[in-house]
Design a protein around this motif. Structure first.
Motif, PDB file in Angstrom:
ATOM      1  N   GLY A 130      11.105   5.241 -56.728  1.00  0.00           N
ATOM      2  CA  GLY A 130      12.012   4.258 -57.299  1.00  0.00           C
ATOM      3  C   GLY A 130      13.347   4.138 -56.603  1.00  0.00           C
ATOM      4  N   MET A 131      13.452   4.634 -55.355  1.00  0.00           N
ATOM      5  CA  MET A 131      14.719   4.590 -54.611  1.00  0.00           C
ATOM      6  C   MET A 131      14.798   3.290 -53.803  1.00  0.00           C
ATOM      7  N   ILE A 132      14.941   2.169 -54.517  1.00  0.00           N
ATOM      8  CA  ILE A 132      14.861   0.853 -53.870  1.00  0.00           C
ATOM      9  C   ILE A 132      16.041   0.621 -52.937  1.00  0.00           C
ATOM     10  N   ARG A 133      17.237   1.032 -53.357  1.00  0.00           N
ATOM     11  CA  ARG A 133      18.414   0.797 -52.507  1.00  0.00           C
ATOM     12  C   ARG A 133      18.363   1.628 -51.232  1.00  0.00           C
ATOM     13  N   VAL A 134      17.793   2.825 -51.301  1.00  0.00           N
ATOM     14  CA  VAL A 134      17.634   3.630 -50.081  1.00  0.00           C
ATOM     15  C   VAL A 134      16.703   2.922 -49.112  1.00  0.00           C
ATOM     16  N   VAL A 135      15.625   2.334 -49.647  1.00  0.00           N
ATOM     17  CA  VAL A 135      14.695   1.580 -48.799  1.00  0.00           C
ATOM     18  C   VAL A 135      15.417   0.408 -48.144  1.00  0.00           C
ATOM     19  N   GLN A 136      16.122  -0.377 -48.947  1.00  0.00           N
ATOM     20  CA  GLN A 136      16.796  -1.560 -48.415  1.00  0.00           C
ATOM     21  C   GLN A 136      17.842  -1.189 -47.367  1.00  0.00           C
ATOM     22  N   GLN A 137      18.675  -0.195 -47.670  1.00  0.00           N
ATOM     23  CA  GLN A 137      19.765   0.152 -46.759  1.00  0.00           C
ATOM     24  C   GLN A 137      19.260   0.803 -45.481  1.00  0.00           C
ATOM     25  N   SER A 138      18.234   1.650 -45.572  1.00  0.00           N
ATOM     26  CA  SER A 138      17.726   2.299 -44.362  1.00  0.00           C
ATOM     27  C   SER A 138      17.042   1.293 -43.442  1.00  0.00           C
ATOM     28  N   LEU A 139      16.310   0.341 -44.012  1.00  0.00           N
ATOM     29  CA  LEU A 139      15.648  -0.676 -43.182  1.00  0.00           C
ATOM     30  C   LEU A 139      16.669  -1.631 -42.575  1.00  0.00           C
ATOM     31  N   LEU A 140      17.684  -2.018 -43.369  1.00  0.00           N
ATOM     32  CA  LEU A 140      18.750  -2.854 -42.825  1.00  0.00           C
ATOM     33  C   LEU A 140      19.477  -2.125 -41.697  1.00  0.00           C
ATOM     34  N   GLY A 141      19.788  -0.855 -41.914  1.00  0.00           N
ATOM     35  CA  GLY A 141      20.458  -0.074 -40.881  1.00  0.00           C
ATOM     36  C   GLY A 141      19.621   0.073 -39.631  1.00  0.00           C
ATOM     37  N   SER A 142      18.295   0.151 -39.792  1.00  0.00           N
ATOM     38  CA  SER A 142      17.420   0.240 -38.625  1.00  0.00           C
ATOM     39  C   SER A 142      17.476  -1.037 -37.796  1.00  0.00           C
ATOM     40  N   ILE A 143      17.525  -2.188 -38.459  1.00  0.00           N
ATOM     41  CA  ILE A 143      17.644  -3.466 -37.733  1.00  0.00           C
ATOM     42  C   ILE A 143      18.971  -3.528 -36.986  1.00  0.00           C
ATOM     43  N   LEU A 144      20.066  -3.193 -37.672  1.00  0.00           N
ATOM     44  CA  LEU A 144      21.382  -3.233 -37.033  1.00  0.00           C
ATOM     45  C   LEU A 144      21.463  -2.249 -35.870  1.00  0.00           C
ATOM     46  N   SER A 145      20.916  -1.058 -36.050  1.00  0.00           N
ATOM     47  CA  SER A 145      20.954  -0.045 -34.998  1.00  0.00           C
ATOM     48  C   SER A 145      20.170  -0.489 -33.767  1.00  0.00           C
ATOM     49  N   ASN A 146      18.988  -1.078 -33.980  1.00  0.00           N
ATOM     50  CA  ASN A 146      18.182  -1.534 -32.850  1.00  0.00           C
ATOM     51  C   ASN A 146      18.863  -2.659 -32.081  1.00  0.00           C
ATOM     52  N   MET A 147      19.412  -3.625 -32.818  1.00  0.00           N
ATOM     53  CA  MET A 147      19.973  -4.802 -32.156  1.00  0.00           C
ATOM     54  C   MET A 147      21.297  -4.510 -31.467  1.00  0.00           C
ATOM     55  N   LEU A 148      22.118  -3.655 -32.054  1.00  0.00           N
ATOM     56  CA  LEU A 148      23.455  -3.424 -31.502  1.00  0.00           C
ATOM     57  C   LEU A 148      23.532  -2.130 -30.691  1.00  0.00           C
ATOM     58  N   LEU A 149      23.174  -1.003 -31.309  1.00  0.00           N
ATOM     59  CA  LEU A 149      23.359   0.283 -30.632  1.00  0.00           C
ATOM     60  C   LEU A 149      22.305   0.532 -29.558  1.00  0.00           C
ATOM     61  N   VAL A 150      21.024   0.389 -29.913  1.00  0.00           N
ATOM     62  CA  VAL A 150      19.950   0.667 -28.953  1.00  0.00           C
ATOM     63  C   VAL A 150      20.007  -0.294 -27.778  1.00  0.00           C
ATOM     64  N   MET A 151      20.066  -1.596 -28.068  1.00  0.00           N
ATOM     65  CA  MET A 151      20.094  -2.567 -26.986  1.00  0.00           C
ATOM     66  C   MET A 151      21.412  -2.503 -26.220  1.00  0.00           C
ATOM     67  N   GLY A 152      22.506  -2.213 -26.922  1.00  0.00           N
ATOM     68  CA  GLY A 152      23.792  -2.089 -26.251  1.00  0.00           C
ATOM     69  C   GLY A 152      23.809  -0.927 -25.275  1.00  0.00           C
ATOM     70  N   CYS A 153      23.323   0.238 -25.699  1.00  0.00           N
ATOM     71  CA  CYS A 153      23.266   1.399 -24.805  1.00  0.00           C
ATOM     72  C   CYS A 153      22.317   1.153 -23.637  1.00  0.00           C
ATOM     73  N   ALA A 154      21.199   0.464 -23.903  1.00  0.00           N
ATOM     74  CA  ALA A 154      20.249   0.168 -22.829  1.00  0.00           C
ATOM     75  C   ALA A 154      20.876  -0.772 -21.792  1.00  0.00           C
ATOM     76  N   PHE A 155      21.518  -1.846 -22.263  1.00  0.00           N
ATOM     77  CA  PHE A 155      22.171  -2.777 -21.329  1.00  0.00           C
ATOM     78  C   PHE A 155      23.288  -2.074 -20.559  1.00  0.00           C
ATOM     79  N   PHE A 156      24.041  -1.217 -21.242  1.00  0.00           N
ATOM     80  CA  PHE A 156      25.157  -0.531 -20.598  1.00  0.00           C
ATOM     81  C   PHE A 156      24.649   0.440 -19.529  1.00  0.00           C
ATOM     82  N   ALA A 157      23.641   1.255 -19.886  1.00  0.00           N
ATOM     83  CA  ALA A 157      23.102   2.220 -18.921  1.00  0.00           C
ATOM     84  C   ALA A 157      22.432   1.515 -17.752  1.00  0.00           C
TER      85      ALA A 157
END
Length: 417
Positions: A130-157
């Protein structure tokens, strides 16, 4: 009397042949077994003992032991993070080996799938509790992390390694992924708008019904996207600078794999399973870690947890970018975000529907606005099909702004769950 002689002669003639045939068969089986054992030992040596990060592997079992012997959730959380890091890096390595056999399109898709398996298992486990907000926030954070941090570090390196030229990638693939991400934002936005404008036909029930309907539509769209990617239709689009691609392809074909295709698949399955086990303990320690580390639960769910969960994508995306394989990098980073937004999130809504949990697409106003602005920024970054270290640095700085925003953000729904 002739028949017994004939039979005796036949026995004498065939006896040694049968004996030699059985001996030859046993020798072949023994040789195959020896070859299998040697191949397995060689694969273990390459995967386990060639990475210095694997020195952190004991933190994984240590976190499980601490979970059952102590109540120090902060240590369990930190040890789980440290234990997952080398596993995620090896996951990226195994996917890179498999991509040599499957090609960049399927390789990027496989990397995104195996990288997101952890998030999906965590989400199902949290939904069951029943931890719905944990599901929502972790999945949202995964999208943000992939688009900004992962791709940003890849482009930078990649931009630092290849600073004398602009790296190029397929604009068509970037446009398709950007369109799917905007469609996902639309699917998340309407339930939130419906909720905050108080214009529902039935209070609380209409947004859930709309979320379930939109989730089914998003799953159909993602299935169509997979068919589009794997059918070869996108091969008609050539990246910028396509006149240089034959030489690069020839160089990629000359690249030899260190482990076999089936060995790569086996390692992917085993590593994903172990990462999923540790992730369960990581999630269970979130609330206790929030108290002991004095960090908001929203910050841990949206920022810290996805950084660990996306470590596989992070390592492999940087690896591919430094080798000037930007199409695979894009498939890993943006493809993973697309898969989470168009498949994992709608899938969780449907699974919650089956479990009787009211999981919906209303991610609250703050989270939805953050995702919308992030998708717009990334779409503008990708529209020209060129990557360099400046774009990478800008994406990383944008992620720091998002992280600071969630550090000072109080989740209004945390008390409801």
């Amino acid at each position: 009397m002739e028949n017994p002689q004939i039979e005796m002669g036949a026995f004498k003639a065939n006896g040694p042949q049968l004996q030699n045939g059985g001996l030859r068969s046993s020798m072949v089986q023994s040789w195959n077994l020896q070859r299998f054992v040697e191949s397995a030992l060689r694969s273990i040596r390459i995967v386990i003992f060639t990475s210095k990060l694997n020195l952190l592997l004991p933190f994984g079992p240590a976190s499980i032991i601490l979970h059952y012997t102590t109540r120090r959730h902060g240590l369990v959380f930190l040890f789980s993070m440290l234990g997952i890091t080398p596993l995620a890096e090896r996951l990226g390595y195994a996917t890179e080996q498999l991509a040599i056999y499957t090609g960049p399109t399927v390789g990027g898709l496989l990397n995104a799938t195996f990288g997101n398996a952890t998030e999906m298992i965590i989400a199902i486990y949290a939904l069951k509790n029943g931890m719905i907000r944990v599901v929502q926030q972790s999945l949202l954070g995964s999208i943000l992390s992939n688009m900004l941090l992962v791709m940003g570090c890849a482009f930078f390196a990649g931009g630092i390694v290849h600073r004398n030229k602009d790296q190029v990638f397929s604009k068509a693939t970037a446009v398709v992924n950007s369109g799917l991400l905007l469609m996902a934002v639309m699917g998340l936005m309407f339930p939130a708008v419906l909720h905050f404008t108080h214009s529902e036909v039935r209070q609380g029930a209409s947004e859930v019904s709309l979320s379930r309907f939109s989730s089914c539509i998003m799953l159909v769209a993602y299935a169509s996207y997979l068919y589009f990617q794997l059918s070869g239709r996108n091969s008609a689009y050539s990246p910028i600078g396509s006149e240089e691609m034959p030489n690069e392809d020839a160089a990629e074909e000359d690249e030899e794999s260190e482990i076999g295709m089936w060995e790569s698949i086996a390692w992917l399955a085993m590593l994903t399973l172990w990462v999923s086990i540790l992730s369960e303990y990581l999630v269970n320690a979130i609330e206790g870690a929030s108290d002991s580390l004095n960090l908001p639960v929203a910050f841990i769910s949206v920022i810290l947890l996805p950084i660990v969960g996306n470590a596989a994508e992070h390592a492999s995306a940087i690896m591919f970018a430094m080798k000037d394989k930007l199409d695979i990098t894009l498939g890993v980073a943006i493809g993973s975000s697309t898969q989470i937004s168009m498949f994992v999130i709608p899938f969780c809504v449907v699974i919650g529907w089956m479990m009787g949990q009211k999981m919906d697409l209303n991610f609250q106003l703050f989270e939805t606005a953050t995702l919308f602005i992030t998708v717009l920024v990334v779409a503008f970054m990708l529209q020209d099909g060129v990557a360099n270290y400046l774009k990478g640095l800008m994406l990383i700085l944008c992620y720091l702004i998002v992280a600071a925003s969630f550090f000072v953000h109080v989740d209004p729904q945390s008390s409801d769950d």
